[in-house]
Design a protein around this motif. Structure first.
Motif, PDB file in Angstrom:
ATOM      1  N   SER A  17       0.831  -1.209   0.000  1.00 30.14           N
ATOM      2  CA  SER A  17       0.000   0.000   0.000  1.00 30.14           C
ATOM      3  C   SER A  17       0.863   1.256   0.000  1.00 30.14           C
ATOM      4  CB  SER A  17      -0.917   0.020   1.230  1.00 30.14           C
ATOM      5  OG  SER A  17      -1.828  -1.033   1.184  1.00 30.14           O
ATOM      6  N   VAL A  18       1.900   1.272   0.816  1.00 30.60           N
ATOM      7  CA  VAL A  18       2.780   2.441   0.886  1.00 30.60           C
ATOM      8  C   VAL A  18       3.506   2.634  -0.432  1.00 30.60           C
ATOM      9  CG1 VAL A  18       4.871   3.349   1.984  1.00 30.60           C
ATOM     10  CG2 VAL A  18       3.044   2.392   3.389  1.00 30.60           C
ATOM     11  N   VAL A  19       4.018   1.571  -1.028  1.00 31.78           N
ATOM     12  CA  VAL A  19       4.729   1.667  -2.295  1.00 31.78           C
ATOM     13  C   VAL A  19       3.796   2.123  -3.410  1.00 31.78           C
ATOM     14  CG1 VAL A  19       5.911   0.307  -4.084  1.00 31.78           C
ATOM     15  CG2 VAL A  19       6.539   0.020  -1.684  1.00 31.78           C
ATOM     16  N   SER A  20       2.591   1.568  -3.470  1.00 34.14           N
ATOM     17  CA  SER A  20       1.653   1.989  -4.528  1.00 34.14           C
ATOM     18  C   SER A  20       1.223   3.433  -4.328  1.00 34.14           C
ATOM     19  CB  SER A  20       0.450   1.054  -4.595  1.00 34.14           C
ATOM     20  OG  SER A  20      -0.262   1.082  -3.377  1.00 34.14           O
ATOM     21  N   ALA A  21       1.047   3.862  -3.092  1.00 34.17           N
ATOM     22  CA  ALA A  21       0.711   5.264  -2.833  1.00 34.17           C
ATOM     23  C   ALA A  21       1.858   6.168  -3.274  1.00 34.17           C
ATOM     24  CB  ALA A  21       0.404   5.475  -1.353  1.00 34.17           C
ATOM     25  N   ALA A  22       3.080   5.740  -3.035  1.00 32.84           N
ATOM     26  CA  ALA A  22       4.235   6.540  -3.468  1.00 32.84           C
ATOM     27  C   ALA A  22       4.305   6.628  -4.982  1.00 32.84           C
ATOM     28  CB  ALA A  22       5.516   5.937  -2.903  1.00 32.84           C
ATOM     29  N   VAL A  23       3.997   5.537  -5.666  1.00 33.26           N
ATOM     30  CA  VAL A  23       3.995   5.550  -7.125  1.00 33.26           C
ATOM     31  C   VAL A  23       2.912   6.485  -7.644  1.00 33.26           C
ATOM     32  CG1 VAL A  23       3.524   4.138  -9.170  1.00 33.26           C
ATOM     33  CG2 VAL A  23       5.040   3.283  -7.388  1.00 33.26           C
ATOM     34  N   ILE A  24       1.739   6.458  -7.053  1.00 32.62           N
ATOM     35  CA  ILE A  24       0.640   7.348  -7.470  1.00 32.62           C
ATOM     36  C   ILE A  24       1.028   8.799  -7.246  1.00 32.62           C
ATOM     37  CG2 ILE A  24      -1.717   8.060  -6.917  1.00 32.62           C
ATOM     38  CD1 ILE A  24      -2.326   5.076  -6.395  1.00 32.62           C
ATOM     39  N   VAL A  25       1.591   9.090  -6.089  1.00 29.35           N
ATOM     40  CA  VAL A  25       2.010  10.459  -5.783  1.00 29.35           C
ATOM     41  C   VAL A  25       3.084  10.913  -6.773  1.00 29.35           C
ATOM     42  CG1 VAL A  25       3.243  11.881  -4.101  1.00 29.35           C
ATOM     43  CG2 VAL A  25       1.362  10.425  -3.360  1.00 29.35           C
ATOM     44  N   LYS A  26       4.029  10.033  -7.077  1.00 31.35           N
ATOM     45  CA  LYS A  26       5.088  10.382  -8.023  1.00 31.35           C
ATOM     46  C   LYS A  26       4.510  10.673  -9.399  1.00 31.35           C
ATOM     47  CE  LYS A  26       9.360   8.692 -10.040  1.00 31.35           C
ATOM     48  NZ  LYS A  26      10.275   7.566 -10.176  1.00 31.35           N
ATOM     49  N   THR A  27       3.558   9.870  -9.851  1.00 30.99           N
ATOM     50  CA  THR A  27       2.935  10.066 -11.155  1.00 30.99           C
ATOM     51  C   THR A  27       2.167  11.390 -11.196  1.00 30.99           C
ATOM     52  OG1 THR A  27       2.700   7.679 -11.388  1.00 30.99           O
ATOM     53  CG2 THR A  27       1.376   9.052 -12.844  1.00 30.99           C
ATOM     54  N   ARG A  28       1.392  11.648 -10.168  1.00 29.95           N
ATOM     55  CA  ARG A  28       0.621  12.895 -10.136  1.00 29.95           C
ATOM     56  C   ARG A  28       1.530  14.108  -9.998  1.00 29.95           C
ATOM     57  NH1 ARG A  28      -5.073  11.684  -7.127  1.00 29.95           N
ATOM     58  NH2 ARG A  28      -5.650   9.958  -8.484  1.00 29.95           N
ATOM     59  N   LEU A  29       2.589  13.972  -9.247  1.00 28.69           N
ATOM     60  CA  LEU A  29       3.538  15.065  -9.099  1.00 28.69           C
ATOM     61  C   LEU A  29       4.206  15.368 -10.435  1.00 28.69           C
ATOM     62  CD1 LEU A  29       4.889  17.042  -7.159  1.00 28.69           C
ATOM     63  CD2 LEU A  29       6.608  15.298  -6.706  1.00 28.69           C
ATOM     64  N   GLN A  30       4.530  14.344 -11.201  1.00 30.08           N
ATOM     65  CA  GLN A  30       5.131  14.547 -12.521  1.00 30.08           C
ATOM     66  C   GLN A  30       4.153  15.286 -13.435  1.00 30.08           C
ATOM     67  OE1 GLN A  30       8.252  13.971 -13.362  1.00 30.08           O
ATOM     68  NE2 GLN A  30       7.910  14.802 -15.400  1.00 30.08           N
ATOM     69  N   ALA A  31       2.860  14.928 -13.365  1.00 27.09           N
ATOM     70  CA  ALA A  31       1.853  15.621 -14.184  1.00 27.09           C
ATOM     71  C   ALA A  31       1.735  17.081 -13.777  1.00 27.09           C
ATOM     72  CB  ALA A  31       0.507  14.918 -14.059  1.00 27.09           C
ATOM     73  N   VAL A  32       1.784  17.345 -12.484  1.00 29.55           N
ATOM     74  CA  VAL A  32       1.706  18.732 -12.001  1.00 29.55           C
ATOM     75  C   VAL A  32       2.941  19.519 -12.448  1.00 29.55           C
ATOM     76  CG1 VAL A  32       1.787  20.160  -9.913  1.00 29.55           C
ATOM     77  CG2 VAL A  32       0.195  18.248 -10.050  1.00 29.55           C
ATOM     78  N   ILE A  33       4.103  18.898 -12.406  1.00 30.56           N
ATOM     79  CA  ILE A  33       5.334  19.566 -12.844  1.00 30.56           C
ATOM     80  C   ILE A  33       5.251  19.889 -14.333  1.00 30.56           C
ATOM     81  CG2 ILE A  33       7.798  19.191 -13.244  1.00 30.56           C
ATOM     82  CD1 ILE A  33       7.860  17.713 -10.540  1.00 30.56           C
ATOM     83  N   GLU A  34       4.744  18.959 -15.139  1.00 29.38           N
ATOM     84  CA  GLU A  34       4.598  19.221 -16.577  1.00 29.38           C
ATOM     85  C   GLU A  34       3.611  20.351 -16.836  1.00 29.38           C
ATOM     86  OE1 GLU A  34       3.520  15.472 -18.277  1.00 29.38           O
ATOM     87  OE2 GLU A  34       5.539  14.625 -18.039  1.00 29.38           O
ATOM     88  N   THR A  35       2.504  20.355 -16.104  1.00 26.79           N
ATOM     89  CA  THR A  35       1.516  21.430 -16.252  1.00 26.79           C
ATOM     90  C   THR A  35       2.128  22.768 -15.853  1.00 26.79           C
ATOM     91  OG1 THR A  35      -0.263  19.877 -15.763  1.00 26.79           O
ATOM     92  CG2 THR A  35      -0.774  22.211 -15.544  1.00 26.79           C
TER      93      THR A  35
END
Length: 99
Positions: A17-35
């Motif tokens: 759960s912690v690892v998958s949450a970190a992956v989700i956060v990383k993916t969303r953070l990358q999208a926010v950085i691109e935006t």
């Protein structure tokens, strides 16, 4: 301390759960950085366009100031007097030449 299969399974589930949450956060953070990068690029383009428009406005203002000073009543009156004086001198020269 007694470690049984249930405890290992629970710890494994928490770890997943912690690892998958970190992956989700990383993916969303990358999208926010691109935006954010896209918004920054657009802002720079708008800033450049605003700078060009301001420069053009200042140039036009200077041109209007030059034209208004050239067409000021005081200068127009001085030019009219100068032209009248020149015309009078030309008329005087014509009379001298004709006589």
């Amino acid at each position: 301390m007694d470690v049984d299969f249930k405890l290992l399974l629970t710890l494994g589930g928490i770890l997943v759960s912690v690892v998958s949450a970190a992956v989700i956060v990383k993916t969303r953070l990358q999208a926010v950085i691109e935006t954010l990068a896209d918004v920054e690029q657009r802002l720079r383009k708008l800033d450049a366009a605003a700078d060009r428009a301001q420069t053009q406005q200042e140039v036009m203002w200077q041109r209007v100031q030059v034209l208004s000073s050239m067409l000021s009543p005081e200068k127009m009156e001085a030019r009219a007097r100068e032209i009248a004086s020149i015309l009078k001198d030309i008329e005087h020269i014509k009379r001298k030449v004709c006589t």
